[in-house]
Design a protein around this motif. Structure first.
Motif, PDB file in Angstrom:
ATOM      1  N   HIS A  17      51.689  35.407  17.412  1.00  0.00           N
ATOM      2  CA  HIS A  17      51.660  34.327  16.431  1.00  0.00           C
ATOM      3  C   HIS A  17      50.231  33.817  16.311  1.00  0.00           C
ATOM      4  O   HIS A  17      49.593  33.522  17.314  1.00  0.00           O
ATOM      5  N   PHE A  18      49.734  33.720  15.083  1.00  0.00           N
ATOM      6  CA  PHE A  18      48.351  33.338  14.814  1.00  0.00           C
ATOM      7  C   PHE A  18      48.316  32.086  13.957  1.00  0.00           C
ATOM      8  O   PHE A  18      49.039  32.003  12.967  1.00  0.00           O
ATOM      9  N   VAL A  19      47.481  31.132  14.325  1.00  0.00           N
ATOM     10  CA  VAL A  19      47.224  29.950  13.510  1.00  0.00           C
ATOM     11  C   VAL A  19      45.748  30.029  13.127  1.00  0.00           C
ATOM     12  O   VAL A  19      44.890  30.230  13.978  1.00  0.00           O
ATOM     13  N   TYR A  20      45.471  29.872  11.826  1.00  0.00           N
ATOM     14  CA  TYR A  20      44.112  30.029  11.314  1.00  0.00           C
ATOM     15  C   TYR A  20      43.416  28.687  11.135  1.00  0.00           C
ATOM     16  O   TYR A  20      44.052  27.635  11.084  1.00  0.00           O
ATOM     17  N   ALA A  21      42.098  28.745  11.006  1.00  0.00           N
ATOM     18  CA  ALA A  21      41.273  27.547  10.849  1.00  0.00           C
ATOM     19  C   ALA A  21      41.650  26.788   9.591  1.00  0.00           C
ATOM     20  O   ALA A  21      42.098  27.373   8.593  1.00  0.00           O
ATOM     21  N   ALA A  22      41.428  25.472   9.636  1.00  0.00           N
ATOM     22  CA  ALA A  22      41.641  24.638   8.452  1.00  0.00           C
ATOM     23  C   ALA A  22      40.814  25.211   7.309  1.00  0.00           C
ATOM     24  O   ALA A  22      39.689  25.667   7.512  1.00  0.00           O
ATOM     25  N   GLY A  23      41.387  25.206   6.125  1.00  0.00           N
ATOM     26  CA  GLY A  23      40.680  25.720   4.961  1.00  0.00           C
ATOM     27  C   GLY A  23      40.905  27.200   4.694  1.00  0.00           C
ATOM     28  O   GLY A  23      40.452  27.721   3.681  1.00  0.00           O
ATOM     29  N   THR A  24      41.618  27.889   5.602  1.00  0.00           N
ATOM     30  CA  THR A  24      41.928  29.302   5.363  1.00  0.00           C
ATOM     31  C   THR A  24      42.812  29.408   4.129  1.00  0.00           C
ATOM     32  O   THR A  24      43.769  28.651   3.966  1.00  0.00           O
ATOM     33  N   SER A  25      42.508  30.342   3.272  1.00  0.00           N
ATOM     34  CA  SER A  25      43.257  30.528   2.028  1.00  0.00           C
ATOM     35  C   SER A  25      44.513  31.374   2.256  1.00  0.00           C
ATOM     36  O   SER A  25      44.417  32.528   2.674  1.00  0.00           O
ATOM     37  N   TYR A  26      45.666  30.775   1.965  1.00  0.00           N
ATOM     38  CA  TYR A  26      46.924  31.518   2.046  1.00  0.00           C
ATOM     39  C   TYR A  26      46.896  32.678   1.046  1.00  0.00           C
ATOM     40  O   TYR A  26      47.188  33.812   1.396  1.00  0.00           O
TER      41      TYR A  26
ATOM     42  N   THR B 179      52.466  32.755   6.565  1.00  0.00           N
ATOM     43  CA  THR B 179      53.142  31.505   6.211  1.00  0.00           C
ATOM     44  C   THR B 179      52.123  30.408   5.951  1.00  0.00           C
ATOM     45  O   THR B 179      51.129  30.297   6.654  1.00  0.00           O
ATOM     46  N   ARG B 180      52.408  29.603   4.932  1.00  0.00           N
ATOM     47  CA  ARG B 180      51.652  28.375   4.692  1.00  0.00           C
ATOM     48  C   ARG B 180      52.610  27.221   4.878  1.00  0.00           C
ATOM     49  O   ARG B 180      53.655  27.159   4.248  1.00  0.00           O
ATOM     50  N   ARG B 181      52.274  26.314   5.793  1.00  0.00           N
ATOM     51  CA  ARG B 181      53.042  25.077   6.008  1.00  0.00           C
ATOM     52  C   ARG B 181      52.091  23.935   5.689  1.00  0.00           C
ATOM     53  O   ARG B 181      51.206  23.646   6.484  1.00  0.00           O
ATOM     54  N   GLY B 182      52.254  23.339   4.520  1.00  0.00           N
ATOM     55  CA  GLY B 182      51.287  22.338   4.084  1.00  0.00           C
ATOM     56  C   GLY B 182      49.942  23.016   3.904  1.00  0.00           C
ATOM     57  O   GLY B 182      49.815  23.995   3.185  1.00  0.00           O
ATOM     58  N   ALA B 183      48.918  22.535   4.623  1.00  0.00           N
ATOM     59  CA  ALA B 183      47.580  23.133   4.521  1.00  0.00           C
ATOM     60  C   ALA B 183      47.326  24.163   5.619  1.00  0.00           C
ATOM     61  O   ALA B 183      46.274  24.786   5.648  1.00  0.00           O
ATOM     62  N   THR B 184      48.277  24.369   6.532  1.00  0.00           N
ATOM     63  CA  THR B 184      48.088  25.285   7.660  1.00  0.00           C
ATOM     64  C   THR B 184      48.567  26.693   7.304  1.00  0.00           C
ATOM     65  O   THR B 184      49.670  26.873   6.804  1.00  0.00           O
ATOM     66  N   VAL B 185      47.713  27.683   7.577  1.00  0.00           N
ATOM     67  CA  VAL B 185      48.070  29.087   7.353  1.00  0.00           C
ATOM     68  C   VAL B 185      48.285  29.735   8.719  1.00  0.00           C
ATOM     69  O   VAL B 185      47.462  29.589   9.626  1.00  0.00           O
ATOM     70  N   GLU B 186      49.412  30.430   8.857  1.00  0.00           N
ATOM     71  CA  GLU B 186      49.791  31.115  10.084  1.00  0.00           C
ATOM     72  C   GLU B 186      50.236  32.522   9.727  1.00  0.00           C
ATOM     73  O   GLU B 186      50.539  32.806   8.577  1.00  0.00           O
ATOM     74  N   SER B 187      50.287  33.377  10.733  1.00  0.00           N
ATOM     75  CA  SER B 187      50.894  34.685  10.516  1.00  0.00           C
ATOM     76  C   SER B 187      51.531  35.126  11.829  1.00  0.00           C
ATOM     77  O   SER B 187      51.270  34.549  12.886  1.00  0.00           O
ATOM     78  N   ALA B 188      52.382  36.138  11.755  1.00  0.00           N
ATOM     79  CA  ALA B 188      53.045  36.640  12.961  1.00  0.00           C
ATOM     80  C   ALA B 188      53.375  38.105  12.799  1.00  0.00           C
ATOM     81  O   ALA B 188      53.691  38.573  11.702  1.00  0.00           O
ATOM     82  N   LEU B 189      53.284  38.799  13.894  1.00  0.00           N
ATOM     83  CA  LEU B 189      53.768  40.173  14.000  1.00  0.00           C
ATOM     84  C   LEU B 189      54.991  40.146  14.903  1.00  0.00           C
ATOM     85  O   LEU B 189      54.944  39.524  15.976  1.00  0.00           O
ATOM     86  N   HIS B 190      56.065  40.801  14.486  1.00  0.00           N
ATOM     87  CA  HIS B 190      57.292  40.870  15.286  1.00  0.00           C
ATOM     88  C   HIS B 190      57.629  42.338  15.548  1.00  0.00           C
ATOM     89  O   HIS B 190      57.585  43.158  14.628  1.00  0.00           O
ATOM     90  N   ASP B 191      57.994  42.633  16.774  1.00  0.00           N
ATOM     91  CA  ASP B 191      58.433  43.980  17.140  1.00  0.00           C
ATOM     92  C   ASP B 191      59.906  44.121  16.799  1.00  0.00           C
ATOM     93  O   ASP B 191      60.741  43.420  17.362  1.00  0.00           O
ATOM     94  N   ARG B 192      60.254  45.012  15.884  1.00  0.00           N
ATOM     95  CA  ARG B 192      61.650  45.242  15.506  1.00  0.00           C
ATOM     96  C   ARG B 192      62.371  46.117  16.516  1.00  0.00           C
ATOM     97  O   ARG B 192      63.598  46.134  16.548  1.00  0.00           O
ATOM     98  N   THR B 193      61.634  46.865  17.322  1.00  0.00           N
ATOM     99  CA  THR B 193      62.279  47.823  18.219  1.00  0.00           C
ATOM    100  C   THR B 193      62.977  47.153  19.386  1.00  0.00           C
ATOM    101  O   THR B 193      63.844  47.748  19.991  1.00  0.00           O
TER     102      THR B 193
END
Length: 186
Positions: free
Chosen positions: A103-112, A152-166
């Motif tokens: 799970h990654f949370v990016y710096a403020a101002g990162t463009s979704y 994902t963008r939640r308000g001004a916060t941009v996040e991303s995630a990698l999930h293992d399906r296996t």
């Protein structure tokens, strides 16, 4: 029409049904679906520290684990200064101690929009997208036969995630119902 002769003993109807069911079970797929022709595989690993690798579906090696702070319930946060391109990285492990999600949370101002555009360029069109710029939450998702990537963008916060399906069934997070998100800021 001539009779078909066989040297095998006669098969009773119940036995024939059991054989058919067994054959069908042997042919049934377990786990994630196979790749589609031309499908680009989603990346499954990140490099942290001085070249330590963390990969979905694999145990975390000792050299990478030294860069992490335990949070409890199989979750770890990467120590500040041990990675680039994100403000925060959380690693979630399955019951088998394999990496289930990143799970990654990016710096403020990162463009979704810029982050999504970068992944579209690399991976092709997303499998799904929900929400609009006017909504408080937007999610764009890519899937392949082994991996799910969400931005994902939640308000001004941009996040991303990698999930293992296996290994999704054995995940602490899947049982708790808490989704994760994934990497790459633009």
């Amino acid at each position: 029409m001539p009779a078909i002769r066989t040297t095998h003993p006669p098969i009773h109807a119940a036995a024939a049904l059991l054989l058919l069911a067994a054959a069908m079970g042997a042919c049934a797929r377990t786990g994630p679906p196979a790749p589609r022709p031309g499908q680009v595989a989603i990346f499954r690993e990140i490099t942290v520290g001085t070249g330590q690798r963390i990969a979905l579906g694999e145990p975390v090696r000792a050299d990478a684990r030294r860069l992490m702070v335990p949070l409890g319930d199989g979750r770890y946060r990467m120590r500040a200064g041990t990675f680039a391109d994100a403000e925060e990285i959380t690693v979630a492990l399955s019951d088998e101690r394999r990496v289930q999600s990143l799970h990654f949370v990016y710096a403020a101002g990162t463009s979704y929009r810029g982050t999504v555009a970068g992944y579209v360029e690399e991976l092709g069109p997303a499998a799904s997208a929900h929400g609009t710029a006017a909504d408080s939450v937007e999610v764009t998702r890519w899937e392949d036969w082994r991996t799910i990537l969400e931005v994902t963008r939640r308000g001004a916060t941009v996040e991303s995630a990698l999930h293992d399906r296996t290994g999704l069934a054995s995940s602490r997070l899947s049982r708790a119902g808490a989704p994760a998100r994934s990497p790459r800021a633009r």
